[in-house]
Design an enzyme around this catalytic site. Structure first.
Site, PDB file in Angstrom:
ATOM      1  CB  VAL A  41      -0.917  -0.159   1.105  1.00 30.84           C
ATOM      2  CG1 VAL A  41      -2.296  -0.913   0.916  1.00 30.84           C
ATOM      3  CG2 VAL A  41      -0.305  -0.102   2.581  1.00 30.84           C
ATOM      4  CE1 TYR A  86       0.562   2.847  13.658  1.00 32.14           C
ATOM      5  CE2 TYR A  86       0.046   3.735  16.119  1.00 32.14           C
ATOM      6  CZ  TYR A  86      -0.253   2.933  14.917  1.00 32.14           C
ATOM      7  OH  TYR A  86      -1.415   2.162  14.928  1.00 32.14           O
ATOM      8  CB  ALA A  94       3.759  11.986  12.280  1.00 31.06           C
ATOM      9  CE  LYS A 122      -2.348   4.270  12.408  1.00 33.21           C
ATOM     10  NZ  LYS A 122      -3.083   3.504  11.229  1.00 33.21           N
TER      11      LYS A 122
HETATM   12  P1  NAP Z   1      -1.781  -6.200  12.231  1.00 30.82           P
HETATM   13  O1  NAP Z   1      -2.469  -7.369  12.990  1.00 30.82           O
HETATM   14  O2  NAP Z   1      -0.364  -6.143  12.436  1.00 30.82           O
HETATM   15  O3  NAP Z   1      -2.228  -6.488  10.498  1.00 30.82           O
HETATM   16  C1  NAP Z   1      -1.404  -5.603   9.632  1.00 30.82           C
HETATM   17  C2  NAP Z   1      -2.247  -5.676   8.367  1.00 30.82           C
HETATM   18  O4  NAP Z   1      -1.852  -4.918   7.369  1.00 30.82           O
HETATM   19  C3  NAP Z   1      -1.870  -7.314   7.877  1.00 30.82           C
HETATM   20  O5  NAP Z   1      -2.943  -7.678   6.707  1.00 30.82           O
HETATM   21  C4  NAP Z   1      -0.902  -7.038   6.846  1.00 30.82           C
HETATM   22  O6  NAP Z   1      -0.726  -7.819   5.770  1.00 30.82           O
HETATM   23  C5  NAP Z   1      -1.090  -5.496   6.301  1.00 30.82           C
HETATM   24  N1  NAP Z   1      -0.010  -4.742   5.757  1.00 30.82           N
HETATM   25  C6  NAP Z   1       0.984  -4.387   6.708  1.00 30.82           C
HETATM   26  N2  NAP Z   1       1.859  -3.666   5.715  1.00 30.82           N
HETATM   27  C7  NAP Z   1       1.298  -3.437   4.505  1.00 30.82           C
HETATM   28  C8  NAP Z   1       1.834  -2.998   3.427  1.00 30.82           C
HETATM   29  N3  NAP Z   1       2.792  -2.292   3.048  1.00 30.82           N
HETATM   30  N4  NAP Z   1       1.076  -3.082   2.376  1.00 30.82           N
HETATM   31  C9  NAP Z   1      -0.038  -3.831   2.473  1.00 30.82           C
HETATM   32  N5  NAP Z   1      -0.522  -4.436   3.611  1.00 30.82           N
HETATM   33  C10 NAP Z   1       0.147  -4.224   4.727  1.00 30.82           C
HETATM   34  O7  NAP Z   1      -2.549  -4.815  12.223  1.00 30.82           O
HETATM   35  P2  NAP Z   1      -3.771  -4.373  13.353  1.00 30.82           P
HETATM   36  O8  NAP Z   1      -3.534  -4.304  14.499  1.00 30.82           O
HETATM   37  O9  NAP Z   1      -4.863  -5.353  12.684  1.00 30.82           O
HETATM   38  O10 NAP Z   1      -3.727  -2.883  13.016  1.00 30.82           O
HETATM   39  C11 NAP Z   1      -4.745  -2.582  11.681  1.00 30.82           C
HETATM   40  C12 NAP Z   1      -4.798  -1.147  11.584  1.00 30.82           C
HETATM   41  O11 NAP Z   1      -5.188  -0.449  13.061  1.00 30.82           O
HETATM   42  C13 NAP Z   1      -3.319  -0.144  11.482  1.00 30.82           C
HETATM   43  O12 NAP Z   1      -3.380   0.723  10.741  1.00 30.82           O
HETATM   44  C14 NAP Z   1      -2.863   0.022  12.893  1.00 30.82           C
HETATM   45  O13 NAP Z   1      -1.997   1.282  12.792  1.00 30.82           O
HETATM   46  C15 NAP Z   1      -4.315   0.237  13.377  1.00 30.82           C
HETATM   47  N6  NAP Z   1      -4.449   0.661  14.887  1.00 30.82           N
HETATM   48  C16 NAP Z   1      -4.319  -0.587  15.644  1.00 30.82           C
HETATM   49  C17 NAP Z   1      -4.232  -0.626  16.867  1.00 30.82           C
HETATM   50  C18 NAP Z   1      -4.087  -1.970  17.840  1.00 30.82           C
HETATM   51  O14 NAP Z   1      -4.105  -1.862  19.283  1.00 30.82           O
HETATM   52  N7  NAP Z   1      -4.043  -3.065  17.107  1.00 30.82           N
HETATM   53  C19 NAP Z   1      -4.612   0.406  17.530  1.00 30.82           C
HETATM   54  C20 NAP Z   1      -4.638   1.646  16.947  1.00 30.82           C
HETATM   55  C21 NAP Z   1      -4.790   1.695  15.464  1.00 30.82           C
HETATM   56  P3  NAP Z   1       0.332  -9.014   6.085  1.00 30.82           P
HETATM   57  O15 NAP Z   1      -0.633 -10.205   6.867  1.00 30.82           O
HETATM   58  O16 NAP Z   1       0.369  -9.809   4.831  1.00 30.82           O
HETATM   59  O17 NAP Z   1       1.553  -8.829   6.548  1.00 30.82           O
END
Ligand code: NAP
Length: 244
Positions: A65, A156, A158, A160
């Site tokens: 992405v 991160y 910045a 977000k």
């Molecule tokens: P996660 O479990 O680490 O999953 C990340 C997902 O993004 C996976 O599907 C991964 O694909 C994909 N991905 C990562 N880099 C990519 C790239 N360069 N191109 C395409 N796909 C990519 O993350 P999550 O915790 O579900 O977080 C999802 C979103 O919520 C993120 O934007 C994160 O910043 C935000 N968020 C999370 C939390 C939290 O507590 N978890 C809190 C606030 C915000 P692969 O499986 O192929 O690696």
């Protein structure tokens, strides 16, 4: 027949974690699902079969992405495969944490490119289609740290925070086209991204005394897509009361 039978959602980063839960929730509401991922074929294939079992059409697209051309090409493929895109969830994200004094330009750029620039690349690739359809819903996955900052996460935070400004500006530009743009600011959600944190200690500081589940975010995404039709330009906190 579900009224959403012909609706299409594109969720980035939906092989695992929050994105996967969002895809499943939207599939339960009858959406056909295009999901993207970076490299985890096994997880992506599993998600596609879980979505298909829910009776909707689903396909996974592997691309970075953070790569503008790859985003454009993927959206073209999705449009060829599905015909339209009603909902775009800009969810894919990474962390490269470290104190600012030691933060490399590489880690700064990787996080800005993957979390923020990606939303520009994806949104600009779908926007003409949404304008033509006279309907669209874009949801950007921000974070509470985009609102309040966090030591060790200057990059991160910045990215977000940038997503929040992007969301509000797009909402103002695109409202007259019936395209709504909102952001979600999750708190601590149990996924691979947070698996190394001391969850018990963190939970003590959360008013609801627990970390969030991916479904907590997914239900908010479904609400914004389906029910929140007079909501645009907002940042919805889903954080157990951490930011009030
Ligand atoms: P996660 O479990 O680490 O999953 C990340 C997902 O993004 C996976 O599907 C991964 O694909 C994909 N991905 C990562 N880099 C990519 C790239 N360069 N191109 C395409 N796909 C990519 O993350 P999550 O915790 O579900 O977080 C999802 C979103 O919520 C993120 O934007 C994160 O910043 C935000 N968020 C999370 C939390 C939290 O507590 N978890 C809190 C606030 C915000 P692969 O499986 O192929 O690696």
């Amino acid at each position: 027949m579900s009224e959403n039978e012909n609706k299409v959602a594109l969720v980035t980063g939906a092989s695992r974690g929050i994105g996967k839960a969002c895809a499943i929730e939207l599939a339960k509401a009858g959406y056909n699902l295009a999901i993207s991922y970076a490299g985890n074929d096994e997880a992506a294939n599993k998600t596609v079969s879980e979505l298909t079992e829910l009776g909707v059409k689903a396909k996974a697209y592997k691309y970075d992405v953070a790569d503008k051309e790859a985003c454009q090409k993927a959206v073209e493929e999705v449009l060829k495969d599905f015909g339209k895109i009603d909902v775009l969830v800009n969810n894919a994200g990474i962390t490269r944490d470290g104190l600012f004094l030691r933060m490399s330009a590489e880690n700064w750029e990787a996080v800005i490119n993957t979390n923020l620039n990606s939303a520009f690349y994806m949104s600009s690739s779908v926007i003409k289609t949404m304008i033509k359809q006279r309907y669209g819903c874009i949801i950007n996955m921000s974070s509470i740290v985009g609102i309040m900052g966090n030591a060790g996460q200057a990059n991160y935070s910045a990215a977000k925070a940038g997503l929040i400004g992007f969301t509000k500006s797009l909402a103002k530009e695109l409202g007259s086209r019936n395209i709504r743009v909102n952001a979600i600011a999750p708190g601590f959600i149990q996924t691979d991204m947070t698996k190394d944190l001391d969850t018990e200690k963190i939970a003590e500081h959360i008013p609801l005394k627990r970390l969030g589940q991916t479904e907590d975010i997914a239900k908010t995404v479904k609400f914004l897509a389906e029910d929140g039709l007079y909501i645009t330009g907002q940042v919805i906190g889903v954080d157990g009361g951490l930011v009030v």
